[in-house]
Write a protein that holds these residues in place. Sequence first.
Motif, PDB file in Angstrom:
ATOM      1  N   LEU A  65      20.640  33.919 -27.165  1.00  0.00           N
ATOM      2  CA  LEU A  65      20.664  32.986 -26.134  1.00  0.00           C
ATOM      3  C   LEU A  65      19.231  32.378 -25.710  1.00  0.00           C
ATOM      4  O   LEU A  65      19.001  31.122 -25.931  1.00  0.00           O
ATOM      5  CB  LEU A  65      21.486  33.244 -25.054  1.00  0.00           C
ATOM      6  CG  LEU A  65      23.083  33.734 -25.308  1.00  0.00           C
ATOM      7  CD1 LEU A  65      23.564  34.276 -24.028  1.00  0.00           C
ATOM      8  CD2 LEU A  65      23.707  32.242 -25.448  1.00  0.00           C
ATOM      9  N   ARG A  66      18.451  33.128 -25.710  1.00  0.00           N
ATOM     10  CA  ARG A  66      16.874  32.872 -25.102  1.00  0.00           C
ATOM     11  C   ARG A  66      16.159  31.968 -26.549  1.00  0.00           C
ATOM     12  O   ARG A  66      15.699  31.059 -26.001  1.00  0.00           O
ATOM     13  CB  ARG A  66      16.134  33.928 -24.987  1.00  0.00           C
ATOM     14  CG  ARG A  66      16.510  34.456 -23.447  1.00  0.00           C
ATOM     15  CD  ARG A  66      15.504  34.824 -22.670  1.00  0.00           C
ATOM     16  NE  ARG A  66      14.225  34.606 -22.716  1.00  0.00           N
ATOM     17  CZ  ARG A  66      13.311  35.369 -22.077  1.00  0.00           C
ATOM     18  NH1 ARG A  66      13.488  36.315 -21.604  1.00  0.00           N
ATOM     19  NH2 ARG A  66      11.990  34.740 -22.162  1.00  0.00           N
ATOM     20  N   ARG A  67      16.633  32.214 -27.504  1.00  0.00           N
ATOM     21  CA  ARG A  67      15.983  31.846 -28.725  1.00  0.00           C
ATOM     22  C   ARG A  67      16.718  30.283 -28.801  1.00  0.00           C
ATOM     23  O   ARG A  67      16.134  29.383 -28.873  1.00  0.00           O
ATOM     24  CB  ARG A  67      16.277  32.400 -29.878  1.00  0.00           C
ATOM     25  CG  ARG A  67      15.837  31.678 -31.271  1.00  0.00           C
ATOM     26  CD  ARG A  67      15.029  32.398 -32.304  1.00  0.00           C
ATOM     27  NE  ARG A  67      14.133  33.570 -31.691  1.00  0.00           N
ATOM     28  CZ  ARG A  67      13.769  34.571 -32.654  1.00  0.00           C
ATOM     29  NH1 ARG A  67      14.342  34.620 -33.789  1.00  0.00           N
ATOM     30  NH2 ARG A  67      13.080  35.420 -32.033  1.00  0.00           N
ATOM     31  N   ARG A  68      18.053  30.001 -28.580  1.00  0.00           N
ATOM     32  CA  ARG A  68      18.694  29.019 -28.582  1.00  0.00           C
ATOM     33  C   ARG A  68      18.111  27.928 -27.708  1.00  0.00           C
ATOM     34  O   ARG A  68      17.982  26.864 -27.663  1.00  0.00           O
ATOM     35  CB  ARG A  68      20.187  28.941 -28.604  1.00  0.00           C
ATOM     36  CG  ARG A  68      20.714  29.702 -29.642  1.00  0.00           C
ATOM     37  CD  ARG A  68      22.187  29.705 -29.678  1.00  0.00           C
ATOM     38  NE  ARG A  68      22.840  28.210 -29.293  1.00  0.00           N
ATOM     39  CZ  ARG A  68      24.107  28.241 -28.869  1.00  0.00           C
ATOM     40  NH1 ARG A  68      24.736  29.180 -28.670  1.00  0.00           N
ATOM     41  NH2 ARG A  68      24.509  26.977 -28.760  1.00  0.00           N
ATOM     42  N   VAL A  69      17.942  28.577 -26.171  1.00  0.00           N
ATOM     43  CA  VAL A  69      17.535  27.751 -25.304  1.00  0.00           C
ATOM     44  C   VAL A  69      15.852  27.175 -25.492  1.00  0.00           C
ATOM     45  O   VAL A  69      15.559  25.828 -25.176  1.00  0.00           O
ATOM     46  CB  VAL A  69      17.193  28.452 -24.032  1.00  0.00           C
ATOM     47  CG1 VAL A  69      16.444  27.984 -22.834  1.00  0.00           C
ATOM     48  CG2 VAL A  69      18.667  28.987 -23.242  1.00  0.00           C
ATOM     49  N   GLU A  70      14.911  28.067 -26.095  1.00  0.00           N
ATOM     50  CA  GLU A  70      13.801  27.631 -26.736  1.00  0.00           C
ATOM     51  C   GLU A  70      13.854  26.594 -27.634  1.00  0.00           C
ATOM     52  O   GLU A  70      12.988  25.717 -27.733  1.00  0.00           O
ATOM     53  CB  GLU A  70      13.066  28.759 -27.070  1.00  0.00           C
ATOM     54  CG  GLU A  70      12.547  30.038 -26.290  1.00  0.00           C
ATOM     55  CD  GLU A  70      12.132  30.984 -26.608  1.00  0.00           C
ATOM     56  OE1 GLU A  70      11.749  31.147 -28.097  1.00  0.00           O
ATOM     57  OE2 GLU A  70      11.785  32.037 -26.053  1.00  0.00           O
ATOM     58  N   GLN A  71      14.925  26.435 -28.618  1.00  0.00           N
ATOM     59  CA  GLN A  71      15.018  25.668 -29.488  1.00  0.00           C
ATOM     60  C   GLN A  71      15.756  24.175 -29.331  1.00  0.00           C
ATOM     61  O   GLN A  71      15.751  23.525 -30.132  1.00  0.00           O
ATOM     62  CB  GLN A  71      15.789  26.352 -30.774  1.00  0.00           C
ATOM     63  CG  GLN A  71      14.889  27.181 -31.314  1.00  0.00           C
ATOM     64  CD  GLN A  71      15.730  28.067 -32.359  1.00  0.00           C
ATOM     65  OE1 GLN A  71      17.066  27.822 -32.519  1.00  0.00           O
ATOM     66  NE2 GLN A  71      14.721  28.603 -33.357  1.00  0.00           N
ATOM     67  N   VAL A  72      16.237  24.136 -27.890  1.00  0.00           N
ATOM     68  CA  VAL A  72      16.887  22.980 -27.445  1.00  0.00           C
ATOM     69  C   VAL A  72      16.170  21.637 -28.001  1.00  0.00           C
ATOM     70  O   VAL A  72      17.117  20.795 -28.349  1.00  0.00           O
ATOM     71  CB  VAL A  72      17.347  23.099 -26.015  1.00  0.00           C
ATOM     72  CG1 VAL A  72      17.828  21.991 -25.541  1.00  0.00           C
ATOM     73  CG2 VAL A  72      18.469  24.037 -25.849  1.00  0.00           C
ATOM     74  N   PRO A  73      14.842  21.509 -27.462  1.00  0.00           N
ATOM     75  CA  PRO A  73      14.258  20.349 -27.937  1.00  0.00           C
ATOM     76  C   PRO A  73      14.401  20.004 -29.101  1.00  0.00           C
ATOM     77  O   PRO A  73      14.660  18.724 -29.503  1.00  0.00           O
ATOM     78  CB  PRO A  73      12.892  20.396 -27.349  1.00  0.00           C
ATOM     79  CG  PRO A  73      12.946  21.417 -26.452  1.00  0.00           C
ATOM     80  CD  PRO A  73      14.031  22.257 -26.782  1.00  0.00           C
ATOM     81  N   ASP A  74      13.957  20.766 -30.308  1.00  0.00           N
ATOM     82  CA  ASP A  74      14.317  20.518 -31.528  1.00  0.00           C
ATOM     83  C   ASP A  74      15.819  20.335 -32.016  1.00  0.00           C
ATOM     84  O   ASP A  74      15.926  19.392 -32.863  1.00  0.00           O
ATOM     85  CB  ASP A  74      13.758  21.663 -32.260  1.00  0.00           C
ATOM     86  CG  ASP A  74      12.455  21.954 -32.155  1.00  0.00           C
ATOM     87  OD1 ASP A  74      11.645  20.974 -32.005  1.00  0.00           O
ATOM     88  OD2 ASP A  74      11.973  23.073 -32.060  1.00  0.00           O
ATOM     89  N   GLU A  75      16.503  20.855 -31.453  1.00  0.00           N
ATOM     90  CA  GLU A  75      18.069  20.607 -31.746  1.00  0.00           C
ATOM     91  C   GLU A  75      18.430  19.241 -31.303  1.00  0.00           C
ATOM     92  O   GLU A  75      19.401  18.696 -32.043  1.00  0.00           O
ATOM     93  CB  GLU A  75      19.036  21.870 -31.116  1.00  0.00           C
ATOM     94  CG  GLU A  75      18.761  23.258 -31.743  1.00  0.00           C
ATOM     95  CD  GLU A  75      19.151  23.416 -33.309  1.00  0.00           C
ATOM     96  OE1 GLU A  75      20.306  22.634 -33.600  1.00  0.00           O
ATOM     97  OE2 GLU A  75      18.538  24.223 -33.800  1.00  0.00           O
ATOM     98  N   VAL A  76      18.244  18.801 -30.203  1.00  0.00           N
ATOM     99  CA  VAL A  76      18.774  17.570 -29.808  1.00  0.00           C
ATOM    100  C   VAL A  76      18.023  16.388 -30.314  1.00  0.00           C
ATOM    101  O   VAL A  76      18.381  15.185 -29.954  1.00  0.00           O
ATOM    102  CB  VAL A  76      18.969  17.424 -28.356  1.00  0.00           C
ATOM    103  CG1 VAL A  76      19.764  18.815 -27.631  1.00  0.00           C
ATOM    104  CG2 VAL A  76      17.614  17.597 -27.661  1.00  0.00           C
ATOM    105  N   ARG A  77      16.804  16.544 -30.601  1.00  0.00           N
ATOM    106  CA  ARG A  77      15.971  15.504 -31.212  1.00  0.00           C
ATOM    107  C   ARG A  77      16.434  14.541 -31.844  1.00  0.00           C
ATOM    108  O   ARG A  77      16.554  13.306 -31.704  1.00  0.00           O
ATOM    109  CB  ARG A  77      14.897  16.114 -31.831  1.00  0.00           C
ATOM    110  CG  ARG A  77      13.707  14.979 -32.152  1.00  0.00           C
ATOM    111  CD  ARG A  77      12.502  15.647 -32.761  1.00  0.00           C
ATOM    112  NE  ARG A  77      11.858  16.268 -31.858  1.00  0.00           N
ATOM    113  CZ  ARG A  77      11.454  17.505 -32.059  1.00  0.00           C
ATOM    114  NH1 ARG A  77      11.668  18.389 -32.979  1.00  0.00           N
ATOM    115  NH2 ARG A  77      10.643  18.152 -31.070  1.00  0.00           N
ATOM    116  N   ASP A  78      17.555  14.916 -32.910  1.00  0.00           N
ATOM    117  CA  ASP A  78      18.261  13.900 -33.766  1.00  0.00           C
ATOM    118  C   ASP A  78      19.521  13.441 -33.535  1.00  0.00           C
ATOM    119  O   ASP A  78      20.243  12.889 -34.254  1.00  0.00           O
ATOM    120  CB  ASP A  78      18.012  14.601 -35.411  1.00  0.00           C
ATOM    121  CG  ASP A  78      16.834  14.908 -35.496  1.00  0.00           C
ATOM    122  OD1 ASP A  78      15.773  13.993 -35.363  1.00  0.00           O
ATOM    123  OD2 ASP A  78      16.368  15.641 -36.613  1.00  0.00           O
TER     124      ASP A  78
END
Length: 159
Positions: A65-78
Amino acid sequence: MDSWEATVEARIRAAQEQGEFDNLPGAGKPIPGRGEPYDESWWIKSFLEREKLPTDLLLPTPLQLRRRVEQVPDEVRDLPTEESVRAFVADLNAAIISWLRMPTGPRVTVRPVNADDVVRRWRAERRPAATPAPEPAPPAPPRGRPRRAWRLPWRRRAA
């Protein structure tokens, strides 16, 4: 027990004679990993590699979950719309809240993501790069006699 072993050996011999073991994949090649130190989790690593799965799946739930939180900006960019960004954050927050209700694994702090902050960053990244504003013209030189902007505090003017 001996008759069972004899039956198995007879079937193996018959299959060899019929050529059922010829042209098997890996025939004539060295055994992979031979000569390397023993690794207890070799089967997990080979499964992940064979199935092309990310190694993050081996992490405990709070770390995932922490890793997913860290990757949120990259995930939502597109993502195309604000609604899709909010839906993504809502799904992630639902997973975080579910884990917070019944925590398992190591004690790691995981907090829900603020959807408004994510949307604000998403909007800022989607804006086209602003063209720099033209530099203002330097101020015109003063006309006439320049005025003294400061005065010594111990000197008085004559009246």
